[in-house]
Scaffold this motif. Sequence first.
Motif, PDB file in Angstrom:
ATOM      1  N   GLY A 293      37.717  29.343  51.203  1.00 11.15           N
ATOM      2  CA  GLY A 293      38.071  30.290  52.250  1.00 11.15           C
ATOM      3  C   GLY A 293      39.487  30.092  52.740  1.00 11.15           C
ATOM      4  N   SER A 294      39.870  28.842  52.939  1.00  3.92           N
ATOM      5  CA  SER A 294      41.216  28.542  53.447  1.00  3.92           C
ATOM      6  C   SER A 294      42.289  28.902  52.424  1.00  3.92           C
ATOM      7  CB  SER A 294      41.319  27.053  53.804  1.00  3.92           C
ATOM      8  OG  SER A 294      40.365  26.705  54.778  1.00  3.92           O
ATOM      9  N   ALA A 295      42.043  28.603  51.147  1.00  2.41           N
ATOM     10  CA  ALA A 295      43.038  28.847  50.105  1.00  2.41           C
ATOM     11  C   ALA A 295      43.234  30.337  49.850  1.00  2.41           C
ATOM     12  CB  ALA A 295      42.629  28.132  48.813  1.00  2.41           C
ATOM     13  N   VAL A 296      42.119  31.086  49.757  1.00  2.00           N
ATOM     14  CA  VAL A 296      42.228  32.514  49.454  1.00  2.00           C
ATOM     15  C   VAL A 296      42.836  33.281  50.631  1.00  2.00           C
ATOM     16  CG1 VAL A 296      40.968  34.591  48.767  1.00  2.00           C
ATOM     17  CG2 VAL A 296      40.299  32.375  47.844  1.00  2.00           C
ATOM     18  N   ALA A 297      42.610  32.807  51.853  1.00  2.00           N
ATOM     19  CA  ALA A 297      43.211  33.463  53.020  1.00  2.00           C
ATOM     20  C   ALA A 297      44.735  33.510  52.902  1.00  2.00           C
ATOM     21  CB  ALA A 297      42.805  32.734  54.301  1.00  2.00           C
ATOM     22  N   LEU A 298      45.305  32.498  52.260  1.00  2.00           N
ATOM     23  CA  LEU A 298      46.760  32.446  52.073  1.00  2.00           C
ATOM     24  C   LEU A 298      47.288  33.635  51.286  1.00  2.00           C
ATOM     25  CD1 LEU A 298      47.559  28.708  51.230  1.00  2.00           C
ATOM     26  CD2 LEU A 298      48.630  30.073  53.021  1.00  2.00           C
ATOM     27  N   THR A 299      46.478  34.184  50.408  1.00  2.00           N
ATOM     28  CA  THR A 299      46.939  35.247  49.504  1.00  2.00           C
ATOM     29  C   THR A 299      46.755  36.640  50.091  1.00  2.00           C
ATOM     30  OG1 THR A 299      44.794  35.492  48.385  1.00  2.00           O
ATOM     31  CG2 THR A 299      46.265  33.761  47.572  1.00  2.00           C
ATOM     32  N   GLN A 300      46.167  36.749  51.278  1.00  2.00           N
ATOM     33  CA  GLN A 300      45.858  38.048  51.871  1.00  2.00           C
ATOM     34  C   GLN A 300      46.958  38.480  52.841  1.00  2.00           C
ATOM     35  OE1 GLN A 300      43.045  39.524  50.596  1.00  2.00           O
ATOM     36  NE2 GLN A 300      42.999  37.626  49.386  1.00  2.00           N
ATOM     37  N   PHE A 301      47.398  39.733  52.707  1.00  2.00           N
ATOM     38  CA  PHE A 301      48.421  40.261  53.611  1.00  2.00           C
ATOM     39  C   PHE A 301      47.851  41.274  54.603  1.00  2.00           C
ATOM     40  CE2 PHE A 301      50.825  38.847  49.875  1.00  2.00           C
ATOM     41  CZ  PHE A 301      51.716  37.984  50.493  1.00  2.00           C
ATOM     42  N   ASP A 302      46.635  41.741  54.344  1.00  2.00           N
ATOM     43  CA  ASP A 302      45.930  42.555  55.334  1.00  2.00           C
ATOM     44  C   ASP A 302      45.427  41.613  56.424  1.00  2.00           C
ATOM     45  OD1 ASP A 302      43.302  43.604  56.528  1.00  2.00           O
ATOM     46  OD2 ASP A 302      44.074  45.395  55.526  1.00  2.00           O
ATOM     47  N   LEU A 303      45.793  41.889  57.677  1.00  2.00           N
ATOM     48  CA  LEU A 303      45.502  40.975  58.779  1.00  2.00           C
ATOM     49  C   LEU A 303      44.010  40.689  58.909  1.00  2.00           C
ATOM     50  CD1 LEU A 303      46.323  39.341  61.247  1.00  2.00           C
ATOM     51  CD2 LEU A 303      46.363  41.468  62.574  1.00  2.00           C
ATOM     52  N   LYS A 304      43.192  41.729  58.909  1.00  2.00           N
ATOM     53  CA  LYS A 304      41.749  41.529  59.102  1.00  2.00           C
ATOM     54  C   LYS A 304      41.118  40.849  57.879  1.00  2.00           C
ATOM     55  CE  LYS A 304      39.199  44.508  61.271  1.00  2.00           C
ATOM     56  NZ  LYS A 304      38.493  45.762  61.606  1.00  2.00           N
ATOM     57  N   ARG A 305      41.655  41.111  56.708  1.00  2.00           N
ATOM     58  CA  ARG A 305      41.115  40.458  55.505  1.00  2.00           C
ATOM     59  C   ARG A 305      41.457  38.969  55.514  1.00  2.00           C
ATOM     60  NH1 ARG A 305      38.764  42.645  51.126  1.00  2.00           N
ATOM     61  NH2 ARG A 305      38.784  41.433  49.204  1.00  2.00           N
ATOM     62  N   ARG A 306      42.649  38.634  56.003  1.00  2.00           N
ATOM     63  CA  ARG A 306      43.007  37.223  56.135  1.00  2.00           C
ATOM     64  C   ARG A 306      42.077  36.530  57.130  1.00  2.00           C
ATOM     65  NH1 ARG A 306      49.097  34.802  56.389  1.00  2.00           N
ATOM     66  NH2 ARG A 306      48.956  35.695  54.295  1.00  2.00           N
ATOM     67  N   LEU A 307      41.774  37.201  58.224  1.00  2.00           N
ATOM     68  CA  LEU A 307      40.850  36.635  59.207  1.00  2.00           C
ATOM     69  C   LEU A 307      39.451  36.480  58.621  1.00  2.00           C
ATOM     70  CD1 LEU A 307      41.886  38.594  62.449  1.00  2.00           C
ATOM     71  CD2 LEU A 307      42.516  36.269  61.790  1.00  2.00           C
ATOM     72  N   ALA A 308      39.047  37.417  57.761  1.00  2.00           N
ATOM     73  CA  ALA A 308      37.715  37.357  57.153  1.00  2.00           C
ATOM     74  C   ALA A 308      37.589  36.138  56.238  1.00  2.00           C
ATOM     75  CB  ALA A 308      37.437  38.638  56.373  1.00  2.00           C
ATOM     76  N   TYR A 309      38.600  35.896  55.403  1.00  2.00           N
ATOM     77  CA  TYR A 309      38.551  34.720  54.531  1.00  2.00           C
ATOM     78  C   TYR A 309      38.620  33.428  55.350  1.00  2.00           C
ATOM     79  CZ  TYR A 309      38.536  36.821  49.909  1.00  2.00           C
ATOM     80  OH  TYR A 309      38.149  37.474  48.767  1.00  2.00           O
ATOM     81  N   SER A 310      39.351  33.484  56.451  1.00  2.00           N
ATOM     82  CA  SER A 310      39.388  32.327  57.342  1.00  2.00           C
ATOM     83  C   SER A 310      37.990  32.009  57.871  1.00  2.00           C
ATOM     84  CB  SER A 310      40.341  32.601  58.509  1.00  2.00           C
ATOM     85  OG  SER A 310      40.236  31.608  59.499  1.00  2.00           O
ATOM     86  N   SER A 311      37.209  33.050  58.163  1.00  2.00           N
ATOM     87  CA  SER A 311      35.850  32.844  58.664  1.00  2.00           C
ATOM     88  C   SER A 311      34.987  32.100  57.653  1.00  2.00           C
ATOM     89  CB  SER A 311      35.192  34.190  59.002  1.00  2.00           C
ATOM     90  OG  SER A 311      35.825  34.796  60.099  1.00  2.00           O
ATOM     91  N   ILE A 312      35.200  32.384  56.378  1.00  2.00           N
ATOM     92  CA  ILE A 312      34.440  31.685  55.335  1.00  2.00           C
ATOM     93  C   ILE A 312      34.719  30.193  55.413  1.00  2.00           C
ATOM     94  CG2 ILE A 312      34.162  31.397  52.839  1.00  2.00           C
ATOM     95  CD1 ILE A 312      34.848  34.395  52.552  1.00  2.00           C
ATOM     96  N   GLY A 313      36.005  29.836  55.479  1.00  2.00           N
ATOM     97  CA  GLY A 313      36.358  28.422  55.579  1.00  2.00           C
ATOM     98  C   GLY A 313      35.813  27.764  56.830  1.00  2.00           C
ATOM     99  N   GLN A 314      35.863  28.482  57.953  1.00  2.00           N
ATOM    100  CA  GLN A 314      35.387  27.921  59.213  1.00  2.00           C
ATOM    101  C   GLN A 314      33.872  27.708  59.202  1.00  2.00           C
ATOM    102  OE1 GLN A 314      37.352  27.035  61.960  1.00  2.00           O
ATOM    103  NE2 GLN A 314      39.078  27.381  60.596  1.00  2.00           N
ATOM    104  N   MET A 315      33.143  28.601  58.550  1.00  2.00           N
ATOM    105  CA  MET A 315      31.698  28.402  58.428  1.00  2.00           C
ATOM    106  C   MET A 315      31.388  27.181  57.574  1.00  2.00           C
ATOM    107  SD  MET A 315      30.142  30.450  60.365  1.00  2.00           S
ATOM    108  CE  MET A 315      28.499  30.026  59.792  1.00  2.00           C
ATOM    109  N   GLY A 316      32.294  26.884  56.636  1.00  2.00           N
ATOM    110  CA  GLY A 316      32.131  25.666  55.837  1.00  2.00           C
ATOM    111  C   GLY A 316      32.132  24.416  56.705  1.00  2.00           C
ATOM    112  N   TYR A 317      32.948  24.410  57.771  1.00  2.00           N
ATOM    113  CA  TYR A 317      32.960  23.275  58.705  1.00  2.00           C
ATOM    114  C   TYR A 317      31.567  23.056  59.294  1.00  2.00           C
ATOM    115  CZ  TYR A 317      38.105  23.723  58.901  1.00  2.00           C
ATOM    116  OH  TYR A 317      39.433  23.779  58.607  1.00  2.00           O
TER     117      TYR A 317
END
Length: 494
Positions: A293-317
């Motif tokens: 989630g954290s790595a793929v978020a880096l590649t996203q330029f759509d703001l909400k899509r970047r936040l969505a991938y961030s959520s995946i990483g945060q749920m991993g925590y």
Amino acid sequence: MEKTTSILPVFAALFPMVMTFVIYYVQRESTKLRNNLSVLTSIITFISVVAMYPIIADGKIIVFELFEVLPDMGIVGTFRVDILSFCLALVASFVWMLATIFSIDYMSHEHAQNRYYPTLIFTLGACIGIFVVGDLFSFFIFFELMSVISYVLVVHEESEEALKAGYKYIIMTIIGGLSLLLGVINTYEISGSVSLDQIGLITEPTGLALATFIAFLIGFGMKAGMFPLHVWLPDAHPVAPAPASALLSGVMLKTGAYGLIRVFYNVFTPEFLQETGWIMIVTVLAVITILLGSAVALTQFDLKRRLAYSSIGQMGYILLGLSLFTHTALVGAVFHIFAHAIMKGCLFICAGAIIVKTGQRDIRELSGIGFKMPVTMIAFTTACLAMIGIPPLNGFLSKWNLALGSLEAGVPLFVIVLLISSLLNGLYYLPIIISAFFGQEAQEKKFKFDEVPFKMLLPITILALLCLIFGVSPINLPFDLSKLAADMLLGGGI
């Protein structure tokens, strides 16, 4: 633990569902009344959850038997609230209330508002129902109601992109629902009960028991955005209206995490899962979820899509903290449920405010926006820094406990995973902040103050302030509740 009877859990879950029909009826006559009733319903629901606190703080469990259906199976229409379910219901109703207030101005120029508000409020009731029921079958009913009805929020825009995301979402929902139902049926077949008032319904490591564990992992892991079941999430969250995105990420993902907690501590036990080694499946998938989630978020330029991938990483925590079975890690996981709901709720509604005012979703086009929308961007910055784990914000407190819990479990490698993830968080959040306040547009003073209305700013500001308050305040109710929940779970006081 001592039990006491109260109708509050029933009211908190069913009141929004009843009000859905009232809202649907009155909206034909008055959109203002519809909006006011939606906000009032969310406020009353939150108050009804808060009203349970004195009983919970007294160390009691709230129960209420509404009706009897197949009592021999442990399905008796029982509502049941312990410290853990209270924690989840509290944060869910609070964030929902703020998202509903934010919706009033955000949705004022959107289409299909008469569909949006009844759907939003009905989903609130279904979500609260998940946290306050007392058996797995009732859990399944509310879980499916929430999942299916929220599809309407995902496809609200009715664009081709939204319909495609909705199709993927509903397919994954069906798969997850069937897996969850299989887990419930298997649990009854093995133990003769599906009551959440018991510990260790399954105690023998049979093939059917393993199949049950996998079925629950698929059903709840899909909703929690766990790898490789996360594929619906980065498509669904960006296309939904911003308040719905905040709820999908901040609240509804947590229903999956809550379900897994009940599986680990009610259906099975930590000792059983450690002895069989089955919990390692969750641990490995949690680490992959964090890094992916954290790595793929880096590649996203759509703001909400970047936040969505961030959520995946945060749920991993959260999943990692749940799988370690140490007190400190569990405190970190439960507190991160609070923290992430506040942080990501703030970020998604900030994104909605930005889109409303600028029409821009591309983060490369947001240079200087910190001077055009200072309150929104200061709040966005606060939530971003909390997500990275910068002290003294709430995100640091949860990550600190997760790291300590990893050391407590004798796995220092996970501390490195958490550090790498925090570094990646910084890499995809800080450029947005830097561009907003120090980009070329800002340097050239090419900006004009144009902030969103008060009803949108109020939820944004409250959530941003809580990111700070729940990090520095010596009286930290969410953290104290997280410790009590961990004590109860590990102490067998369910």
